[in-house]
Design an enzyme around this catalytic site. Structure first.
Site, PDB file in Angstrom:
ATOM      1  N   LEU A 223       0.834  -1.196   0.000  1.00 16.05           N
ATOM      2  CA  LEU A 223       0.000   0.000   0.000  1.00 16.05           C
ATOM      3  C   LEU A 223       0.867   1.245   0.000  1.00 16.05           C
ATOM      4  O   LEU A 223       2.062   1.188   0.276  1.00 16.05           O
ATOM      5  CB  LEU A 223      -0.921  -0.002   1.223  1.00 16.05           C
ATOM      6  CG  LEU A 223      -1.914  -1.159   1.295  1.00 16.05           C
ATOM      7  CD1 LEU A 223      -2.685  -1.121   2.606  1.00 16.05           C
ATOM      8  CD2 LEU A 223      -2.857  -1.127   0.107  1.00 16.05           C
ATOM      9  N   CYS A 224       0.238   2.373  -0.290  1.00 17.03           N
ATOM     10  CA  CYS A 224       0.889   3.670  -0.320  1.00 17.03           C
ATOM     11  C   CYS A 224       1.679   3.878   0.971  1.00 17.03           C
ATOM     12  O   CYS A 224       1.159   3.560   2.040  1.00 17.03           O
ATOM     13  CB  CYS A 224      -0.173   4.755  -0.494  1.00 17.03           C
ATOM     14  SG  CYS A 224       0.495   6.409  -0.613  1.00 17.03           S
ATOM     15  N   PRO A 225       2.884   4.329   0.866  1.00 19.48           N
ATOM     16  CA  PRO A 225       3.597   4.858  -0.298  1.00 19.48           C
ATOM     17  C   PRO A 225       4.531   3.866  -0.971  1.00 19.48           C
ATOM     18  O   PRO A 225       5.344   4.248  -1.809  1.00 19.48           O
ATOM     19  CB  PRO A 225       4.404   6.008   0.316  1.00 19.48           C
ATOM     20  CG  PRO A 225       4.825   5.453   1.646  1.00 19.48           C
ATOM     21  CD  PRO A 225       3.616   4.638   2.112  1.00 19.48           C
TER      22      PRO A 225
ATOM     23  N   ASP B 276      -2.733  -1.612  -5.453  1.00 23.01           N
ATOM     24  CA  ASP B 276      -3.183  -0.403  -4.764  1.00 23.01           C
ATOM     25  C   ASP B 276      -3.771   0.556  -5.796  1.00 23.01           C
ATOM     26  O   ASP B 276      -3.036   1.101  -6.613  1.00 23.01           O
ATOM     27  CB  ASP B 276      -2.009   0.239  -4.038  1.00 23.01           C
ATOM     28  CG  ASP B 276      -2.377   1.523  -3.314  1.00 23.01           C
ATOM     29  OD1 ASP B 276      -3.578   1.874  -3.266  1.00 23.01           O
ATOM     30  OD2 ASP B 276      -1.462   2.178  -2.793  1.00 23.01           O
TER      31      ASP B 276
END
Length: 103
Positions: A39-41, A66
């Site tokens: 997931l981010c980042p 994502d």
């Protein structure tokens, strides 16, 4: 995204095929990283780490699950002088093709 018409000439087109008239052709990547499950980042960080190893003009395919990567990676590319050649989403699978800039 580019596609080929019935004469084999490449033309720019939306990622929508017209049955019987055009066949969707994805641009090929020189390198690929798989960030699915991150997931981010992390997809952006992994792309940044890989781009640091590459030369200007190289193409990097980033695979992700994502959906935020569809916005985050192009924004990172704009800031850092890289070009997004393609981006697509099919179900949960996200594919972004980057051409490395000279910065």
């Amino acid at each position: 995204i580019r596609d080929r018409d019935v004469t084999g000439v490449q033309t720019c087109a939306l990622p929508i095929c017209q049955p019987g008239r055009k066949e969707l052709v994805h641009l090929m990547a020189d390198y690929s990283i798989d960030t699915q499950g991150l997931l981010c980042p992390m997809p952006v960080i992994r792309a940044q780490d890989k781009v640091e190893e590459l030369q200007a003009g190289d193409r990097l395919e980033v695979l992700s699950s994502d959906p935020g990567a569809l916005n985050d990676i192009p924004a990172w590319c704009r800031i850092n002088g890289h070009t997004v050649l393609e981006k697509s989403q099919e179900g949960r699978a996200v594919r972004i093709l980057i051409e490395v800039g000279s910065e």
